[in-house]
Design an enzyme around this catalytic site. Structure first.
Site, PDB file in Angstrom:
ATOM      1  N   THR A   1       9.842  -6.945 -12.201  1.00  0.00           N
ATOM      2  CA  THR A   1       8.994  -8.056 -12.268  1.00  0.00           C
ATOM      3  C   THR A   1       7.788  -8.365 -11.369  1.00  0.00           C
ATOM      4  OG1 THR A   1      11.068  -9.128 -13.315  1.00  0.00           O
ATOM      5  CG2 THR A   1       9.389 -10.718 -12.539  1.00  0.00           C
TER       6      THR A   1
ATOM      7  N   CYS B   1       2.809   0.512  10.871  1.00  0.00           N
ATOM      8  CA  CYS B   1       3.911   1.077  10.090  1.00  0.00           C
ATOM      9  C   CYS B   1       4.664   1.979  10.580  1.00  0.00           C
ATOM     10  CB  CYS B   1       3.175   1.507   8.597  1.00  0.00           C
ATOM     11  SG  CYS B   1       2.393   0.371   7.691  1.00  0.00           S
TER      12      CYS B   1
ATOM     13  N   GLN C   1      -7.478  -0.132   4.407  1.00  0.00           N
ATOM     14  CA  GLN C   1      -8.142  -0.615   5.710  1.00  0.00           C
ATOM     15  C   GLN C   1      -9.832  -0.854   5.288  1.00  0.00           C
ATOM     16  OE1 GLN C   1      -7.128  -1.747   8.370  1.00  0.00           O
ATOM     17  NE2 GLN C   1      -5.007  -0.969   8.204  1.00  0.00           N
TER      18      GLN C   1
ATOM     19  N   GLY D   1       0.678  -1.272  -0.127  1.00  0.00           N
ATOM     20  CA  GLY D   1      -0.002   0.003   0.182  1.00  0.00           C
ATOM     21  C   GLY D   1       0.740   1.192   0.034  1.00  0.00           C
ATOM     22  N   THR D   2       2.051   1.294   0.817  1.00  0.00           N
ATOM     23  CA  THR D   2       2.760   2.336   0.465  1.00  0.00           C
ATOM     24  C   THR D   2       3.335   2.786  -0.627  1.00  0.00           C
ATOM     25  OG1 THR D   2       3.714   2.011   2.998  1.00  0.00           O
ATOM     26  CG2 THR D   2       5.141   3.130   1.511  1.00  0.00           C
TER      27      THR D   2
ATOM     28  N   SER E   1      -4.248  -3.232  -0.407  1.00  0.00           N
ATOM     29  CA  SER E   1      -3.349  -4.016  -0.115  1.00  0.00           C
ATOM     30  C   SER E   1      -3.881  -5.596   0.326  1.00  0.00           C
ATOM     31  CB  SER E   1      -2.584  -3.381   0.992  1.00  0.00           C
ATOM     32  OG  SER E   1      -1.474  -4.211   1.501  1.00  0.00           O
ATOM     33  N   ALA E   2      -2.897  -6.465  -0.207  1.00  0.00           N
ATOM     34  CA  ALA E   2      -3.268  -7.984   0.013  1.00  0.00           C
ATOM     35  C   ALA E   2      -3.325  -8.357   1.274  1.00  0.00           C
ATOM     36  CB  ALA E   2      -2.196  -8.702  -0.892  1.00  0.00           C
ATOM     37  N   HIS E   3      -2.294  -7.851   2.027  1.00  0.00           N
ATOM     38  CA  HIS E   3      -1.935  -8.747   3.504  1.00  0.00           C
ATOM     39  C   HIS E   3      -3.157  -8.172   4.536  1.00  0.00           C
ATOM     40  CE1 HIS E   3       0.305  -5.616   5.952  1.00  0.00           C
ATOM     41  NE2 HIS E   3       0.305  -5.063   4.786  1.00  0.00           N
TER      42      HIS E   3
END
Length: 395
Positions: free
Chosen positions: A253, A339, A191, A73-74, A211-213
């Site tokens: 990549t 973070c 979020q 996300g950052t 974001s994935a996590h």
């Protein structure tokens, strides 16, 4: 993992679907940019994953909007903000205005500070008690017009990661576009993704990060939505030039293993949205009832809020002390954003919310998931009760 994990705003445990997709993707190890069969297989998987994320975002099947894969996300937030600032030739003496909501995530706040040092005017819209001050925003836009300092970028997070406040991004975006139609309006939806119903169009934004996590996938993948109009106007340019992957917006990549897991988690979250939300709403109601039995204060936003995040103030006990106490009992929460856990600065989100500085060191964040149970909450409540009694005595 044994114990009671209640820090889901920091990261979530990967779902079985995400882990299965990750393992399957490991067998498709070609480089998506290669033109031979292993590369073409990887490219096909990447295309399918992009379509899944677009579907989870509510995008039409046939769209000119872009979904760009990034690492986190950052990175998505930095591409949006810095990519916007670098997109056009600016007047060195008056490059323009950047507007963000007060208490933004560091991945928006810190790039904005960089631009302020370069001469951009930086405006923070107050978010006292978790409410985005649209009247303040309106006045700031009028002042920017009078100063002839055009707003080039406006960023408003959808859900505050420390307080759970749900901001009126749609209202803010409408105001910005009314005064500065060419401005890029961005939303950090990390979020809120798959917890709040929205599409980029319903929010009225040009760019948006997820974001994935945060949705029960593995770390290492995220995405940046870029509207077709933003692409057409060339309002975003790459900030990390390289081989031109991801249509040139994010060279490097692609991390196909993490992207595949991200795609699977997003599809599962989309399909199970209502059930997952209902599970968390029920848990949050139970948590609030149990917290009311303790000597703590719940920092409830006055406006809309996300049930997933609960911020509380402890009675004269430092957050770190309580976190260690709970961790020893197998209960895991946080003091705020993971973070910025190593930063010595006060929390900008809590300050913007209006929490007294003397209380800021006594705040802990409890963040839920549909994977949690009432047993997790019972363990937390027992640990808090014991800690409040014993740690206060030590003081």
């Amino acid at each position: 993992m044994t114990g009671h994990y209640l820090d889901n705003s920091a990261t979530t445990s990967p779902s079985e679907a995400a882990k299965a997709a990750m393992i399957a993707a490991a067998e498709i190890w070609g480089n998506p940019s290669s033109t031979h069969k292993p590369g073409m297989d990887a490219k096909a998987l990447l295309k399918d994953c992009r379509a899944s994320i677009a579907k989870a975002l509510g995008l039409p099947r046939h769209t000119q909007d872009k979904v760009i894969f990034t690492s986190c996300g950052t990175e998505s937030n930095n591409i949006a903000l810095l990519g916007c600032a670098r997109a056009k030739k600016r007047d060195r003496d008056n490059p323009g205005t950047v507007i963000i909501s007060a208490g933004e995530h560091p991945s928006i706040e810190n790039p904005a500070l960089l631009l302020e040092k370069e001469g951009y005017t930086l405006v923070r819209v107050p978010t006292a008690k978790g409410v985005l001050d649209l009247e303040y925003l309106k006045n700031a836009l009028e002042e920017a017009k009078e100063r002839k300092s055009p707003v080039i970028f406006a960023g408003f997070m959808l859900v505050n990661n420390e307080t759970g406040a749900l901001y009126d991004v749609k209202g803010a975006s409408s105001l910005v576009k009314k005064y500065f139609p060419d401005a890029v309006v961005h939303c950090d939806a990390v979020q809120g993704f798959l917890k709040v119903k929205f599409t980029p169009a319903s929010l009225g934004v040009d760019t948006l990060s997820i974001s994935a996590h945060k949705i029960h996938s593995v770390r290492g993948a995220a995405a940046l939505y870029i509207s077709s109009e933003t692409v057409k106007r060339k309002n975003i340019v790459p900030v990390m030039p390289g081989g031109g992957q991801e249509e040139g917006y994010r060279s490097g990549t692609e991390n196909l293993i993490s992207i595949a897991a991200f795609s699977a988690a997003a599809e599962s979250g989309r399909v199970n949205f209502e059930a997952n939300r209902e599970a968390v709403v029920v848990l949050r109601e139970y948590l609030d009832r149990e917290l009311q039995k303790l000597d703590v204060k719940i920092n409830l936003p006055e406006g809309d809020r996300l049930p997933w995040i609960c911020s509380i103030i402890l009675p004269g006990i430092k957050s770190e002390t309580m976190l260690n106490h709970l961790s020893a009992r197998g209960v895991y929460v946080s003091a705020g954003s993971a973070c910025s856990a190593y930063s010595k600065k006060k929390s900008g989100a809590l300050e913007a919310f209006g929490i007294d500085p003397s209380d800021a060191d006594s705040v802990i964040r409890i963040s839920l998931s549909y994977t949690n149970t009432t047993e997790d909450i019972d363990a937390l409540i027992d640990g808090l009760a014991d800690g409040i009694a014993s740690l206060q005595r030590k003081r």
